[in-house]
Design a protein around this motif. Sequence first.
Motif, PDB file in Angstrom:
ATOM      1  N   CYS A 124     -10.847  -4.743  -0.761  1.00 23.74           N
ATOM      2  CA  CYS A 124     -10.178  -3.586  -0.133  1.00 23.74           C
ATOM      3  C   CYS A 124     -10.157  -2.396  -1.083  1.00 23.74           C
ATOM      4  O   CYS A 124     -10.334  -1.247  -0.668  1.00 23.74           O
ATOM      5  CB  CYS A 124      -8.756  -3.957   0.280  1.00 23.74           C
ATOM      6  SG  CYS A 124      -8.670  -5.088   1.687  1.00 23.74           S
ATOM      7  N   GLN A 125      -9.964  -2.680  -2.374  1.00 24.70           N
ATOM      8  CA  GLN A 125      -9.949  -1.595  -3.358  1.00 24.70           C
ATOM      9  C   GLN A 125     -11.307  -0.912  -3.441  1.00 24.70           C
ATOM     10  O   GLN A 125     -11.390   0.278  -3.766  1.00 24.70           O
ATOM     11  CB  GLN A 125      -9.554  -2.146  -4.727  1.00 24.70           C
ATOM     12  CG  GLN A 125      -8.065  -2.445  -4.859  1.00 24.70           C
ATOM     13  CD  GLN A 125      -7.708  -3.009  -6.218  1.00 24.70           C
ATOM     14  OE1 GLN A 125      -8.538  -3.652  -6.881  1.00 24.70           O
ATOM     15  NE2 GLN A 125      -6.481  -2.790  -6.641  1.00 24.70           N
ATOM     16  N   ILE A 144      -5.261   1.692  -1.970  1.00 21.51           N
ATOM     17  CA  ILE A 144      -4.464   1.726  -3.199  1.00 21.51           C
ATOM     18  C   ILE A 144      -3.266   0.799  -3.046  1.00 21.51           C
ATOM     19  O   ILE A 144      -2.509   0.905  -2.077  1.00 21.51           O
ATOM     20  CB  ILE A 144      -3.993   3.157  -3.501  1.00 21.51           C
ATOM     21  CG1 ILE A 144      -5.204   4.091  -3.629  1.00 21.51           C
ATOM     22  CG2 ILE A 144      -3.172   3.198  -4.782  1.00 21.51           C
ATOM     23  CD1 ILE A 144      -4.828   5.548  -3.754  1.00 21.51           C
ATOM     24  N   TYR A 145      -3.108  -0.101  -4.010  1.00 21.82           N
ATOM     25  CA  TYR A 145      -2.014  -1.071  -3.969  1.00 21.82           C
ATOM     26  C   TYR A 145      -1.079  -0.865  -5.155  1.00 21.82           C
ATOM     27  O   TYR A 145      -1.492  -0.452  -6.235  1.00 21.82           O
ATOM     28  CB  TYR A 145      -2.554  -2.502  -4.009  1.00 21.82           C
ATOM     29  CG  TYR A 145      -3.301  -2.905  -2.761  1.00 21.82           C
ATOM     30  CD1 TYR A 145      -2.622  -3.299  -1.617  1.00 21.82           C
ATOM     31  CD2 TYR A 145      -4.699  -2.909  -2.740  1.00 21.82           C
ATOM     32  CE1 TYR A 145      -3.309  -3.674  -0.467  1.00 21.82           C
ATOM     33  CE2 TYR A 145      -5.397  -3.284  -1.595  1.00 21.82           C
ATOM     34  CZ  TYR A 145      -4.692  -3.667  -0.463  1.00 21.82           C
ATOM     35  OH  TYR A 145      -5.368  -4.032   0.666  1.00 21.82           O
ATOM     36  N   TRP A 164      -7.818   2.131   6.271  1.00 20.31           N
ATOM     37  CA  TRP A 164      -7.265   1.052   5.458  1.00 20.31           C
ATOM     38  C   TRP A 164      -6.896  -0.163   6.314  1.00 20.31           C
ATOM     39  O   TRP A 164      -7.090  -1.308   5.888  1.00 20.31           O
ATOM     40  CB  TRP A 164      -6.047   1.552   4.690  1.00 20.31           C
ATOM     41  CG  TRP A 164      -6.415   2.459   3.540  1.00 20.31           C
ATOM     42  CD1 TRP A 164      -7.643   2.963   3.234  1.00 20.31           C
ATOM     43  CD2 TRP A 164      -5.522   2.978   2.547  1.00 20.31           C
ATOM     44  NE1 TRP A 164      -7.581   3.770   2.129  1.00 20.31           N
ATOM     45  CE2 TRP A 164      -6.299   3.798   1.679  1.00 20.31           C
ATOM     46  CE3 TRP A 164      -4.168   2.855   2.306  1.00 20.31           C
ATOM     47  CZ2 TRP A 164      -5.747   4.459   0.599  1.00 20.31           C
ATOM     48  CZ3 TRP A 164      -3.592   3.515   1.221  1.00 20.31           C
ATOM     49  CH2 TRP A 164      -4.378   4.309   0.376  1.00 20.31           C
ATOM     50  N   HIS A 172     -14.136   8.126  -0.993  1.00 20.06           N
ATOM     51  CA  HIS A 172     -14.349   6.769  -1.479  1.00 20.06           C
ATOM     52  C   HIS A 172     -14.721   5.835  -0.323  1.00 20.06           C
ATOM     53  O   HIS A 172     -15.687   5.066  -0.412  1.00 20.06           O
ATOM     54  CB  HIS A 172     -13.075   6.264  -2.170  1.00 20.06           C
ATOM     55  CG  HIS A 172     -13.304   5.094  -3.067  1.00 20.06           C
ATOM     56  ND1 HIS A 172     -12.697   4.946  -4.286  1.00 20.06           N
ATOM     57  CD2 HIS A 172     -14.076   3.992  -2.923  1.00 20.06           C
ATOM     58  CE1 HIS A 172     -13.087   3.836  -4.851  1.00 20.06           C
ATOM     59  NE2 HIS A 172     -13.932   3.210  -4.044  1.00 20.06           N
ATOM     60  N   LEU A 231      -7.889  -8.299  -2.274  1.00 22.18           N
ATOM     61  CA  LEU A 231      -7.450  -7.113  -3.019  1.00 22.18           C
ATOM     62  C   LEU A 231      -8.640  -6.355  -3.585  1.00 22.18           C
ATOM     63  O   LEU A 231      -8.752  -5.129  -3.421  1.00 22.18           O
ATOM     64  CB  LEU A 231      -6.517  -7.555  -4.145  1.00 22.18           C
ATOM     65  CG  LEU A 231      -5.970  -6.432  -5.045  1.00 22.18           C
ATOM     66  CD1 LEU A 231      -4.865  -5.673  -4.332  1.00 22.18           C
ATOM     67  CD2 LEU A 231      -5.456  -7.002  -6.363  1.00 22.18           C
ATOM     68  N   LEU A 232      -9.554  -7.072  -4.229  1.00 19.05           N
ATOM     69  CA  LEU A 232     -10.710  -6.426  -4.850  1.00 19.05           C
ATOM     70  C   LEU A 232     -11.611  -5.759  -3.814  1.00 19.05           C
ATOM     71  O   LEU A 232     -12.074  -4.631  -4.013  1.00 19.05           O
ATOM     72  CB  LEU A 232     -11.510  -7.452  -5.651  1.00 19.05           C
ATOM     73  CG  LEU A 232     -10.820  -8.051  -6.884  1.00 19.05           C
ATOM     74  CD1 LEU A 232     -11.752  -9.040  -7.577  1.00 19.05           C
ATOM     75  CD2 LEU A 232     -10.392  -6.956  -7.855  1.00 19.05           C
ATOM     76  N   GLU A 253      -8.491  -3.871   5.745  1.00 20.94           N
ATOM     77  CA  GLU A 253      -7.665  -5.056   5.523  1.00 20.94           C
ATOM     78  C   GLU A 253      -7.876  -6.091   6.627  1.00 20.94           C
ATOM     79  O   GLU A 253      -7.890  -7.298   6.365  1.00 20.94           O
ATOM     80  CB  GLU A 253      -6.195  -4.659   5.436  1.00 20.94           C
ATOM     81  CG  GLU A 253      -5.813  -4.027   4.109  1.00 20.94           C
ATOM     82  CD  GLU A 253      -4.317  -4.063   3.861  1.00 20.94           C
ATOM     83  OE1 GLU A 253      -3.550  -4.151   4.845  1.00 20.94           O
ATOM     84  OE2 GLU A 253      -3.920  -4.006   2.679  1.00 20.94           O
ATOM     85  N   ARG A 285       0.845  -1.198   0.000  1.00 29.94           N
ATOM     86  CA  ARG A 285       0.000   0.000   0.000  1.00 29.94           C
ATOM     87  C   ARG A 285       0.878   1.245   0.000  1.00 29.94           C
ATOM     88  O   ARG A 285       2.014   1.217   0.446  1.00 29.94           O
ATOM     89  CB  ARG A 285      -0.879   0.051   1.243  1.00 29.94           C
ATOM     90  CG  ARG A 285      -1.780  -1.126   1.426  1.00 29.94           C
ATOM     91  CD  ARG A 285      -2.581  -0.993   2.691  1.00 29.94           C
ATOM     92  NE  ARG A 285      -1.860  -0.404   3.818  1.00 29.94           N
ATOM     93  CZ  ARG A 285      -2.297  -0.390   5.059  1.00 29.94           C
ATOM     94  NH1 ARG A 285      -3.459  -0.915   5.357  1.00 29.94           N
ATOM     95  NH2 ARG A 285      -1.594   0.156   6.014  1.00 29.94           N
TER      96      ARG A 285
END
Length: 255
Positions: free
Chosen positions: A215-216, A221-222, A196, A19, A212-213, A200, A4
């Motif tokens: 959390c996005q 942001i990764y 964040w 967001h 990943l999806l 996670e 991240r």
Amino acid sequence: MPYRRLPNTDLARLHALQHAIQRAQSADFTEQVIPYKVQSEAQRFLVQFENVVMQSKDSYTNGVNANKQYRHIVQNARMYISHFIQVLNLAVIRGEIKKEQKLLYGLDPHQHVVPDLSTEEYLLEWGKKIIEGEQKRMANGGFPIYNPAINKVKVHYDIFCEHQRQHTFHVQNAERVHGDLEPLREQADKLILNIWNLVEDYYKGEYPYAKLLKCQMYGVIYYYRKGERKLTAETDRELKMIQDSQPTIQWLNEE
């Protein structure tokens, strides 16, 4: 998992907070990824941060526009003051004005050079001396210097003085807004980091790509390291197959 990286611009910070808040508000009530307390704190802070960011943007835009006009005004004032002193020196050299009268302007009677006008402080100082000196000489019966006349010089000098005050105000205002923004940036980074981490942690039991999806979706942001294999749905399927074929081995979601 890719790593991240926190946002490094004000607009990116605002976007990250917006967001996360929007996603949290639209989520099912059974899925409390971000606690209500944190959501409420983020919403209150977002309003304050957004206002100061907009003030900073407006201050910058106004400063840039004002600075363009200001440079032109400074150039005009410098040109008229310099030109007047040159004409005065020529009149002294021709004997039309006694050299001792240059003392009225704060000028050296034995030097015929234009003083340093490179800074705004010097322009303020010498503009005042030249205007007052010409007025004193004319009050003692001297004939006025033309091309440029002192009234023309004074007009441009007065415009310069007024805009110099405005320019100083713009600079001070920009510095004030910048000073207000710095601690808010630190607070924004701490708030985003906390959100964040919560996101996670909530999805820590998911397979890497699914995590990943999800959390996005909350704005995390990764970034992939150089040479790092990108996560895909196939990654999760491979791990599930390994886990299913070796039930005694507990799959760990490594960061």
